[in-house]
Motif scaffolding. Structure first.
Motif, PDB file in Angstrom:
ATOM      1  N   LYS A  19       0.904  -1.198  -0.020  1.00 38.67           N
ATOM      2  CA  LYS A  19      -0.007   0.008   0.025  1.00 38.67           C
ATOM      3  C   LYS A  19       0.894   1.343  -0.008  1.00 38.67           C
ATOM      4  CE  LYS A  19      -3.725  -2.425   2.590  1.00 38.67           C
ATOM      5  NZ  LYS A  19      -4.444  -2.061   3.771  1.00 38.67           N
ATOM      6  N   ALA A  20       1.119   1.646  -1.003  1.00 39.70           N
ATOM      7  CA  ALA A  20       2.158   2.817  -1.337  1.00 39.70           C
ATOM      8  C   ALA A  20       1.581   4.047  -0.766  1.00 39.70           C
ATOM      9  CB  ALA A  20       2.706   3.076  -2.567  1.00 39.70           C
ATOM     10  N   VAL A  21       0.339   4.302  -1.145  1.00 35.59           N
ATOM     11  CA  VAL A  21      -0.501   5.236  -0.685  1.00 35.59           C
ATOM     12  C   VAL A  21      -1.794   4.967  -0.472  1.00 35.59           C
ATOM     13  CG1 VAL A  21      -1.402   7.502  -1.266  1.00 35.59           C
ATOM     14  CG2 VAL A  21       0.828   7.324  -1.828  1.00 35.59           C
ATOM     15  N   GLU A  22      -2.375   5.167   0.740  1.00 34.81           N
ATOM     16  CA  GLU A  22      -3.593   4.616   1.391  1.00 34.81           C
ATOM     17  C   GLU A  22      -4.618   5.738   1.936  1.00 34.81           C
ATOM     18  OE1 GLU A  22      -6.414   1.750   1.723  1.00 34.81           O
ATOM     19  OE2 GLU A  22      -4.763   1.578   0.517  1.00 34.81           O
ATOM     20  N   GLY A  23      -5.642   6.112   1.134  1.00 32.17           N
ATOM     21  CA  GLY A  23      -6.558   7.058   1.596  1.00 32.17           C
ATOM     22  C   GLY A  23      -5.878   8.339   1.921  1.00 32.17           C
ATOM     23  N   LEU A  24      -5.147   8.740   1.104  1.00 35.09           N
ATOM     24  CA  LEU A  24      -4.554  10.091   1.500  1.00 35.09           C
ATOM     25  C   LEU A  24      -5.431  11.393   0.990  1.00 35.09           C
ATOM     26  CD1 LEU A  24      -2.118  11.871   2.080  1.00 35.09           C
ATOM     27  CD2 LEU A  24      -1.173  11.949   0.064  1.00 35.09           C
ATOM     28  N   SER A  25      -5.692  12.264   2.042  1.00 37.39           N
ATOM     29  CA  SER A  25      -6.265  13.327   1.753  1.00 37.39           C
ATOM     30  C   SER A  25      -5.497  14.742   2.305  1.00 37.39           C
ATOM     31  CB  SER A  25      -7.912  13.436   2.652  1.00 37.39           C
ATOM     32  OG  SER A  25      -8.473  12.462   2.176  1.00 37.39           O
ATOM     33  N   LEU A  26      -5.622  15.869   1.584  1.00 35.14           N
ATOM     34  CA  LEU A  26      -4.727  17.084   1.819  1.00 35.14           C
ATOM     35  C   LEU A  26      -5.495  18.053   0.839  1.00 35.14           C
ATOM     36  CD1 LEU A  26      -2.520  17.652  -0.661  1.00 35.14           C
ATOM     37  CD2 LEU A  26      -1.503  15.565   0.537  1.00 35.14           C
TER      38      LEU A  26
END
Length: 243
Positions: A19-26
């Motif tokens: 999981k390199a990026v999981e559920g990222l928010s910004l």
């Protein structure tokens, strides 16, 4: 808080079982500088690749001023107004410094050619301190000057959002102070910036707020001083003994 310009929500990308990026928010507001922090391998560069269109997300949304860009090819994302630098500098090495910057004008809806393009390119080279080297081949520049050239080429596309991937790395103290002022001047010109950075002096000086990642997930968000003192962030960087 500035009106939001770049909105990333639930962005995710896996490579096999990783999981390199999981559920990222910004979110990056208009004229803001936001730091994207985290230890090596935390997913920061993958996040920039997803935002810039170099990689396609498995799920999630990336909106530039309300327009969905997730899944679009990188040249389309560039024309919409998102430009980026890379950890390993990417230039047209056999072309001149000036030609490299002019090439950056191809990735915009406001294309410029001929005399106008050359004049704009020289102005950008003056800004990053390379005007005197305009006729040299890009491959003949020092590493630091190649990084400056890559930034000038990004600015040639007149981006609304600039993604900086460790652009300040490898600078000596004098160069670092000059680079911090250069990045700050871009903010004053209205360019919004999302910067992956390990130079904490620059993070504290420049960033309106920071997002911290670890193992592909966001673990903290807030002002630089607050997130850098967060026990979970300290643990991610230094281990349990320091939290």
């Amino acid at each position: 808080m500035s009106a939001s310009l770049l909105d990333v929500n639930d962005l995710s990308r896996r490579f096999g079982g990783l999981k390199a990026v999981e559920g990222l928010s910004l979110h990056v507001g208009k004229g803001e500088i936001v730091g994207l922090l985290g230890p090596n391998g935390s997913g920061k560069t993958t996040a920039l690749n997803l935002i810039s269109g170099a990689l396609q997300p498995d799920r999630g949304s990336v909106k530039l001023d309300g327009e969905e860009t997730a899944g679009a090819s990188n040249f389309k994302v560039a024309r919409l107004g998102i430009a980026r630098t890379y950890q390993l500098v990417r230039l047209f090495k056999t072309m001149s410094v000036l030609e490299n910057v002019v090439a950056g004008m191809s990735f915009t809806h406001e294309r410029r050619f001929g005399t106008e393009a050359n004049a704009d390119a020289l102005e950008l080279l003056e800004r990053v301190g390379l005007a005197a080297r305009a006729s040299r081949r890009a491959e003949d520049l020092t590493y630091i000057d190649q990084k400056r050239l890559e930034l000038a080429r990004c600015l040639a596309s007149r981006p609304r959002v600039l993604l900086l991937d460790e652009w300040l790395a490898g600078l000596n103290p004098t160069e670092l102070l000059q680079a911090i002022e250069l990045v700050r001047s871009l903010k004053h010109d209205g360019v919004s910036i999302l910067m992956v950075e390990h130079v904490l002096e620059a993070v504290r000086s420049l960033c309106d707020h920071c997002v911290v990642m670890n193992a592909g997930q966001r673990i903290a968000v807030g002002p630089a001083a607050s997130v850098l003192a967060d026990p979970e962030v300290v643990r991610a960087y230094l281990g349990d003994d320091h939290a």
